[in-house]
Scaffold this active site. Structure first.
Site, mmCIF file in Angstrom:
data_model
loop_
_atom_site.group_PDB
_atom_site.id
_atom_site.type_symbol
_atom_site.label_atom_id
_atom_site.label_comp_id
_atom_site.label_asym_id
_atom_site.label_seq_id
_atom_site.Cartn_x
_atom_site.Cartn_y
_atom_site.Cartn_z
ATOM 1 N N ARG A 118 -6.175 9.930 -0.351
ATOM 2 C CA ARG A 118 -6.125 10.659 -1.675
ATOM 3 C C ARG A 118 -7.384 10.844 -2.471
ATOM 4 O O ARG A 118 -8.060 11.550 -3.257
ATOM 5 C CB ARG A 118 -5.482 9.944 -2.457
ATOM 6 N N HIS B 180 0.493 -0.932 -0.049
ATOM 7 C CA HIS B 180 -0.114 -0.041 -0.156
ATOM 8 C C HIS B 180 1.163 0.872 0.215
ATOM 9 O O HIS B 180 2.176 1.109 1.068
ATOM 10 C CB HIS B 180 -0.787 -0.384 1.202
#
Lengths: 482, 539
Positions: free
Chosen positions: B243, B227
């Site tokens: 995000r 990740h």
């Protein structure tokens, strides 16, 4: 690398270990096991405060090991309030059994109805529980009465707020002794997810339950009293407000405050009220005492009777919003908490009397007494005030101050428990009184008339022939030294 | 103990599986606490499902295959995509509530690598919402027994048929069998073979190893997703939702560096691309304190408090207020795309052994899209439950269990020897060694020399394991876990060495190109590694 020493309890014995500073308790346990070959058993999973597996009692308080940093001298024990299986592993089965017994699943048939963001708002406020059991660990009502504990009420609220659920959760909550909660908010203080169980679950559930007819008879008496006389208790003789002047102005005034008397000062503890005037004046504070003030509504807010409470609030706001003063001073932890929290529309600042007296200090006369201090829940956790009263007491020359074992453990009076469930209030109070006796003090000082009243009664009831200890409001003590 | 169905694992997939077959007798055996020791409860971002009329299955299918670099098993992807909405609705029947739009429809947010905003969520605690509702629903099922604090150490397999597993009681240290007609592996991934990971402590890859030891085929084991955004040092996840909601990545010079790596999708590029970009920024000296900046301070406080609640608290805990200042993040081991090779019925190549959730491989190909894992747990959890239930119906209740006395005494003898030793290797230092080797040689960027040196290190650690000295149940657990870890580490490394190209999460600095002849899967079993070309020609 700097080091700290932490002690871990296994099989009842504390053993101390050196671990690197700055790490979490969870990392420290791993460190101890891998570097000292100890093999301490504990539960842990996510390391991020999201799973609730690693709850343990750390320095006497229930905490998540993964979210707590080590400190020198720290003591790590299995989670209090549960049987120990081995080392730091506790038996969670009573929790599972109980939660299952509450029909802990959505009662719903057919299609999901339309749900809007508004519907979910309340639900979300009680939803992020991680089952760590910290709130059960310290709950006084769970410890001393037939009350399952905070998280169960939170879970029942979760269903009660769910637009899909068809079960009568209010009824279940009522019969699970929803009204044993003193709203002491210890559960809120220890919740790693900061869920406000008291306001978002207990009080809301009581409100919903009240509407469905699930309430305690005695709470209706309080309601009647308020509807008749604007006060939660019945009038006996002349009230404080009838006796006093409208203003007590001092020369060289440092601050001018309006006095919010509250029900007990007005109808029962008039002496405390008079002491407060004297002490505040001595500190250079002028007082204005509006005569048309009424009960703050706390006994109603806490017991789910928001309908009448809102009316009281409206009345008080009208009286106090228009005054030209520097603020409103309260003599009661419950009133203060309610004004600060539930009176969102207020245009004045609210101060507890200890905040005021601490801010404008005075040189006191010496007094040869030994005192201990009881933290009212609605002051300690409701308003974050606990240093101020201690500082004030310590300013009295020759006074000897001692702490009792758990000064901020609830006395049992709050949340409508004293009026609605006196036997529960006494069961909780009994433990408090034992602590007070053990402290060896001459007086136990507090700032809340409800605590004062209840601790006084409980002291009489459970004084096993030992030294006589009196409970006293802080202003009654200060009156002797100003 | 004898039961109809044994589910090993108590996360999202295991619980969904148990619910599906709860008309039979089910035992769910969990290594930690039920619902708490898997990854589901920690998943923050969301659940991908086609709900909007402007979206369709084909788009979700394409996105998933594209994200997976076209080596996913298209049949499994089709099942995932087509069943995700149905299972989402099931979750709401179990008790979950997903966030809504004003009109009452389920809210969806954009996530990396997707052509449509199809990620359903409940704030940034979506996995918690799902897990909680699965636990609530399970509590009403009388046929489901949950056993906590038990670890499977060996499957009971005879003549290519599975009859349950042998467990270690993690508190008492007792070894005991649970016999079952159907056994379902729902043990999750193996992030914990790396020192920096988002995964809970239990995720050492037990399921991969248990299966492999008995001759089960595993697929795509080289595909480990890192990740892009974990907290520096611990690796604890900083959700992609950050995000998704508009978080921006900067390097130490304040450059929005994603423009160099994927100008079009920027921060919402696929996880492999963003992870490598951050990795390179840090490696080439443009990082800050071992990470890069991730900033949301330009978003309104309300958005942050409402939709990124967990992240806000997570950083407040370490003294960073993300409403005012940027976070510092770095890549962290997150998800195993590879795993047990299953068919459309979640069957493995051993009869009576099923698998679902992260322990399986083939659904996500070379790289998983954010939001597809939670959907995977529910869709395949349900299928595994159905298949396991049908198998019980076909085979009937187990009458004469296989004798495991011999196996258990062999395990006990081995333990006695290691527990009785005066001196020997420390299990903890062996584990540390393996983890750091995996991070240095078999993580985000790989090359032949490093992979070979990792393999020799693994061989050495295997030898050392024989000379380990154990003390107490705690170390016995670590011992069994380390066995799983060694097996998984070896499989990942061998497959990574075999795949001489770069694809998705697998990046070889000595073979940086993606090559058509490598479009296919590595299948590994005790017989060795074989390559199967992908038959899917749709890209």
């Amino acid at each position: 690398m700097e080091w700290v020493a932490i002690a871990v309890k296994r099989k009842g014995i504390l053993k101390s270990y050196r671990v690197p500073e700055g790490i979490t308790v969870l990392e420290a346990l791993e460190y101890i096991n891998s570097n000292y070959g100890e093999g301490i058993l504990y539960r842990a999973s996510c390391r991020a405060g999201q799973c609730g597996s690693c709850a343990m009692t750390i320095n006497g308080e229930p905490r998540l090991a993964c979210k707590t940093r080590v400190e020198d001298g720290m003591v790590v024990e299995p989670l209090e309030g549960f049987n120990v299986v081995e080392d730091l592993v506790v038996d969670r089965s009573p929790y599972y059994k109980k939660i299952q017994g509450l029909r802990n699943y959505l009662h719903h048939e057919g299609d999901i109805p339309k749900i809007t963001p508004e519907d979910i708002r309340e639900f979300k406020g009680v939803r992020n529980c991680i089952d760590c059991l910290c709130c059960l660990s310290k709950c006084p009502a769970r410890k001393f009465s037939q009350y399952p504990g905070p998280t169960f009420m939170r879970q029942l609220a979760r269903f009660a707020f769910d637009p899909r659920d068809r079960e009568d959760r209010e009824r279940i909550a009522y019969f699970e002794n929803l009204h044993n909660c003193t709203t002491c908010a210890k559960c809120v203080e220890v919740c790693p997810k900061e869920i406000d169980i008291v306001h978002r679950a207990i009080e809301r559930l009581r409100e919903l339950a009240f509407k469905k007819g699930y309430y305690l008879e005695n709470h209706l008496v309080v309601r009647e009293n308020i509807l008749k006389g604007g006060r939660s208790v019945k009038k006996e003789g002349r009230s404080f407000l009838e006796e006093v002047k409208e203003e007590y102005i001092v020369d060289n005034e440092k601050m001018r405050l309006a006095l919010f008397t509250g029900c007990l000062i007005d109808y029962r503890l008039q002496d405390v009220g008079r002491s407060a005037i004297k002490v505040l004046n001595a500190h250079g504070i002028s007082l204005v005492i509006p005569k048309d003030q009424v009960c703050c509504g706390s006994p109603l807010f806490r017991t789910g009777q928001r309908d009448v409470a809102e009316k009281l609030k409206g009345k008080n706001l009208k009286v106090f919003n228009s005054l030209e003063v520097d603020g409103v001073v309260t003599l009661c932890a419950g009133c203060g908490c309610t004004l600060k929290r539930d009176y969102r529309e207020r245009e004045f600042q609210v101060m507890d009397i200890t905040q005021v007296l601490d801010r404008i200090p005075l040189e006191y006369k010496p007094l040869d007494v030994k005192v201990t201090y009881h933290d009212p829940c609605h002051l300690r956790r409701g308003q974050g005030i606990y240093l101020e009263p201690r500082r004030i007491l310590k300013r009295i020359p020759r006074l000897k101050f001692v702490e009792m074992e758990i000064p901020d453990q609830c006395c049992g009076a709050g949340g409508g428990v004293r009026s609605g469930r006196p036997e529960v209030a006494y069961a909780i109070g009994r433990r408090k009184v034992r602590m007070i006796h053990k402290s060896g003090a001459d007086y136990v000082i507090t700032v809340c008339p409800f605590c004062e009243y209840h601790i006084g009664d409980t002291l009489k009831k459970f004084n096993g022939g030992g030294k006589k200890i009196e409970v006293m409001n802080i202003v009654s003590l200060l009156e002797r030294v100003v | 103990m004898i039961t109809d169905i044994l589910v090993i694992g108590g996360g999202g997939a295991g619980a969904r599986c148990a619910i599906e077959c709860s008309d039979k007798r089910v035992v769910m055996a969990v290594k930690g606490l039920f619902g708490k020791s898997g990854c589901t409860v920690m998943a923050e971002g969301g659940y991908n499902a086609v709900l909007d009329p402007r979206d369709d299955f084909e788009k979700h299918f394409r996105d998933t295959l594209k994200g997976g670099c076209y080596i996913n098993n298209p049949k499994l992807v089709k099942i995932l995509v087509e069943n995700a909405p149905k299972e989402l609705r099931n979750l709401e029947r179990f008790g979950a509530l997903f966030d809504r739009r004003e009109d009452g429809s389920i809210a969806q947010r954009p996530f990396g690598g997707q052509s449509f905003s199809r990620t359903c969520y409940s704030g940034d605690r979506t996995g918690h919402e799902i897990m909680t509702s699965l636990m609530e629903y399970t509590s009403k099922l009388e046929n489901v027994t949950v056993l906590e604090d038990v670890m499977a150490v060996k499957l009971i397999v005879k003549e290519n048929r599975c009859y349950g597993a042998i467990f270690l009681d993690l508190v008492e240290g007792r070894l005991f069998p649970i016999y079952a007609t159907s056994t379902v592996l729902a043990t999750g991934g193996a992030g914990q073979i790396y020192p920096i990971t988002t995964n809970p402590l239990q995720k050492v890859g037990d399921g991969f190893a248990l299966a492999y030891w008995e001759g089960v085929e595993l697929i795509d084991m080289e595909m480990v997703q890192f990740h892009p955004t974990g907290m520096v040092n611990s690796g604890i996840l900083v959700t992609e939702a950050v995000r998704g909601e508009g978080g921006i990545l900067y390097n130490r010079y304040g450059e929005r560096f994603m423009a160099k790596y994927d100008r079009e999708r920027m921060e919402l590029s696929t996880r492999d691309v963003v992870a490598r970009a951050i990795y390179r920024e840090i490696k080439e000296g443009r990082g800050i304190k071992g990470g890069v900046y991730l900033d949301v301070s330009h978003l309104g406080d309300e958005i942050i408090e409402e939709r990124l609640e967990t992240t806000l608290r997570q950083f407040l805990d370490i003294g960073v207020d993300i409403r005012r200042e940027p976070m510092i993040v770095a890549p962290t081991a997150h998800h195993f795309m590879g795993g047990v090779r299953i068919n459309e019925r979640c069957e493995t190549n051993i009869e009576g052994l099923f698998a679902c959730g992260e322990v399986t491989g083939g659904i996500h190909g070379a790289n998983r899209l954010g939001g597809n894992a939670l959907a995977d747990t529910q869709v395949f959890g349900a299928i595994a439950g159905r298949s396991a239930g049908e198998f019980v119906e076909d085979m009937g209740t187990l009458r004469d269990p296989v004798d495991v006395g011999g196996i258990i005494s062999r395990i006990k003898r081995d333990l006695r020897e290691k527990l009785g030793r005066e001196r020997g290797y420390s299990i903890h230092s062996l584990i540390r060694d393996l983890k750091s080797t995996m991070w240095d040689k078999v993580s985000i960027v790989r090359e032949e020399r490093g992979l070979r040196s990792a393999l020799s290190k693994i061989d050495l650690l295997k030898e050392h394991l024989e000379k380990v000295r154990l003390r107490g149940v705690f170390e016995v657990q670590r011992y069994f876990e380390f066995k799983s870890m060694l097996t998984v580490a070896e499989l990942v490394t061998r497959c990574a060495l075999e795949r001489r190209e770069s694809r998705g999460a697998h990046y070889r600095s000595d073979y940086p190109e993606t090559r058509e002849e490598w479009r296919g899967n590595l299948v590994v079993s005790r017989e060795g590694i074989r390559f199967i070309r992908s038959s899917f020609e749709g890209n």
